[in-house]
Motif scaffolding. Structure first.
Motif, short mmCIF file in Angstrom:
data_model
loop_
_atom_site.label_atom_id
_atom_site.label_comp_id
_atom_site.label_asym_id
_atom_site.label_seq_id
_atom_site.Cartn_x
_atom_site.Cartn_y
_atom_site.Cartn_z
N ALA A 43 0.71 -1.39 0.13
CA ALA A 43 0.11 -0.19 0.34
C ALA A 43 1.20 1.16 0.03
O ALA A 43 1.14 2.33 -0.90
CB ALA A 43 -0.91 0.09 1.22
N CYS A 79 2.21 6.98 5.12
CA CYS A 79 0.99 6.04 6.14
C CYS A 79 -0.27 6.62 6.00
O CYS A 79 -0.55 5.87 6.06
CB CYS A 79 2.01 6.13 7.22
SG CYS A 79 4.00 5.07 6.76
N TYR A 83 -2.97 4.77 3.87
CA TYR A 83 -4.36 4.28 4.73
C TYR A 83 -5.32 4.65 4.11
O TYR A 83 -6.27 3.67 4.68
CB TYR A 83 -3.73 4.35 6.51
CG TYR A 83 -5.17 5.13 6.93
CD1 TYR A 83 -6.18 4.69 7.13
CD2 TYR A 83 -4.95 6.67 7.69
CE1 TYR A 83 -7.48 5.22 8.36
CE2 TYR A 83 -5.92 7.04 7.86
CZ TYR A 83 -7.06 6.74 8.32
OH TYR A 83 -8.06 7.45 9.17
N SER A 84 -5.11 6.33 4.35
CA SER A 84 -6.45 6.64 3.48
C SER A 84 -7.18 6.26 2.25
O SER A 84 -8.55 6.11 2.04
CB SER A 84 -7.02 8.46 3.60
OG SER A 84 -5.75 8.60 2.60
N VAL A 86 -6.10 2.39 1.00
CA VAL A 86 -6.70 1.59 1.34
C VAL A 86 -7.94 1.75 1.89
O VAL A 86 -8.88 1.22 0.81
CB VAL A 86 -6.28 1.03 1.99
CG1 VAL A 86 -6.03 -0.39 2.83
CG2 VAL A 86 -4.42 1.04 1.44
N HIS A 87 -8.44 2.75 2.35
CA HIS A 87 -10.20 2.60 3.86
C HIS A 87 -10.75 2.91 1.76
O HIS A 87 -11.76 2.29 2.12
CB HIS A 87 -9.80 3.63 4.53
CG HIS A 87 -9.39 2.20 5.85
ND1 HIS A 87 -9.84 3.20 6.97
CD2 HIS A 87 -9.12 1.05 6.12
CE1 HIS A 87 -9.22 1.78 7.83
NE2 HIS A 87 -8.45 0.76 6.61
N ASP A 88 -10.40 3.98 1.35
CA ASP A 88 -11.05 4.40 0.42
C ASP A 88 -11.82 3.59 -0.94
O ASP A 88 -13.08 3.80 -1.24
CB ASP A 88 -10.56 6.30 -0.04
CG ASP A 88 -11.37 6.48 -1.00
OD1 ASP A 88 -13.17 7.71 -0.24
OD2 ASP A 88 -10.85 7.49 -1.70
N ALA A 114 -6.58 -5.49 4.21
CA ALA A 114 -7.21 -4.43 3.55
C ALA A 114 -7.54 -3.21 4.76
O ALA A 114 -6.85 -2.10 4.70
CB ALA A 114 -7.68 -3.66 2.42
N GLY A 118 -4.53 0.02 6.61
CA GLY A 118 -4.83 1.13 7.08
C GLY A 118 -4.70 1.19 9.05
O GLY A 118 -4.48 2.34 8.70
N ASP A 119 -5.46 0.29 9.47
CA ASP A 119 -5.21 0.88 10.99
C ASP A 119 -3.90 0.42 11.12
O ASP A 119 -4.01 1.05 12.12
CB ASP A 119 -5.40 -0.68 11.30
CG ASP A 119 -7.24 -0.28 11.19
OD1 ASP A 119 -8.20 0.50 11.38
OD2 ASP A 119 -8.59 -1.63 12.04
N GLN A 122 -2.35 3.40 10.28
CA GLN A 122 -2.37 4.91 10.75
C GLN A 122 -1.53 5.09 11.84
O GLN A 122 -0.67 6.39 12.60
CB GLN A 122 -3.70 5.24 10.81
CG GLN A 122 -4.37 6.23 12.29
CD GLN A 122 -5.80 5.91 12.43
OE1 GLN A 122 -6.42 6.92 12.74
NE2 GLN A 122 -5.93 4.92 11.46
N SER A 150 -5.72 14.53 10.29
CA SER A 150 -6.23 13.30 10.23
C SER A 150 -7.63 13.22 10.67
O SER A 150 -8.07 11.42 9.59
CB SER A 150 -5.67 12.01 10.66
OG SER A 150 -4.36 12.52 10.21
#
Length: 296
Positions: A43, A79, A83-84, A86-88, A114, A118-119, A122, A150
């Motif tokens: 990622a 990072c 992460y944003s 990946v979650h998006d 996934a 993200g977790d 972050q 964030s």
């Protein structure tokens, strides 16, 4: 006689620096649990323009920032950005299969991985900043800035507004607020992190805030324009996604000509806000040009 600033050389050097910092400050794929760390690297290291790390380095050059501190800040902001994304891309959000020309993380691995990627990215961001080799006051300021940018009043809040706005009409003020939170907050934070690392004073940080606010909005407007005009192969992600999802954008609200004109005016505003820094701000000025003139 002063030597003219060579932006392409600066860009190449600091892009490589960002990649090297990411490689060294992320856990190896061989760290237990292996699959999670492999996916985190997939990622965070899977290409991208690295605009946020570059803004950290450019703002850091305005003062006496240490390279190691800038590396930590650059990795932390990237990072959070990774992460944003990946979650998006998850099915419960934008449900996309393509990112940076490759399968999204939930397609290359699986949805549960996934989510955990993200977790973990972050929390890694804040771990990196907490261990940055600088004084405690600077570390605390950087952590606070990244947390605010964030969270619910920054990027995550902007994402929430974006999801709530599908199929609805936002006015221009509402659209600007959404973009300022969703995209602008992290871009502004990148500049702020560099300024903190460089020990800039309050007045200088305020000037940088004017720059980054204009740049953040310009960045998102250009994204809206490219989503409407470029193809998926060029973008490295699904083109026309916003229109297909009936999301409000600058292009759908104000038209293509207005959006392109507004981006150029914001670019000029950003560059003009740096006048007091003189040639020390050449990298920041050229990054503003890069953001608005990009093709993907």
């Amino acid at each position: 006689m002063t030597t003219a600033f060579q932006f392409q050389e600066w860009l190449s050097h600091h892009s490589e620096q960002a990649e090297s910092a990411l490689d060294s400050l992320l856990d190896s794929a061989g760290t237990t649990p292996n699959r999670l760390h492999e996916a985190m690297r997939y990622a965070a290291q899977g290409g991208g323009k690295r605009i946020r790390p570059l803004l950290v380095y450019a703002a850091g050059s305005l003062g006496d920032a240490k390279t190691e501190v800038l590396d930590a800040a650059a990795v932390a902001i990237e990072c959070i950005h990774a992460y944003s994304l990946v979650h998006d891309d998850l099915p419960c959000m934008d449900d996309d299969d393509l990112r940076r020309g490759r399968p999204t993380v939930h397609k290359a691995f699986d949805e549960a991985t996934a989510l955990l990627v993200g977790d973990a990215l972050q929390t890694r961001a804040f771990e990196v900043l907490a261990n940055a080799p600088c004084d405690a006051d600077a570390r605390l300021k950087m952590i606070a800035a990244l947390a605010a940018a964030s969270g619910s009043r920054g990027m995550a809040g902007g994402q929430a507004i974006d999801l709530e706005s599908v199929g609805k009409k936002l006015d221009l003020a509402g659209l600007k607020q959404m973009h300022a939170m969703k995209t602008g907050a992290l871009l502004s934070c990148a500049v702020e992190l560099g300024g903190i690392a460089a020990h800039l004073n309050t007045a200088q940080l305020a000037q940088l805030q004017k720059y980054s606010t204009a740049l953040g909005l310009a960045f998102q407007i250009v994204d809206d324009v490219l989503d409407a005009t470029a193809d998926s192969q060029t973008l490295g992600k699904t083109a026309g996604k916003d229109a297909a999802a009936n999301k409000p954008t600058y292009v759908t609200l104000m038209g293509l000509d207005y959006a392109q004109k507004e981006a150029k005016e914001l670019q000029e505003t950003a560059i003009a806000s740096l006048d007091d820094f003189g040639s020390r701000a050449d990298a920041l000025k050229d990054l503003a040009l890069l953001v608005v003139n990009r093709a993907k």
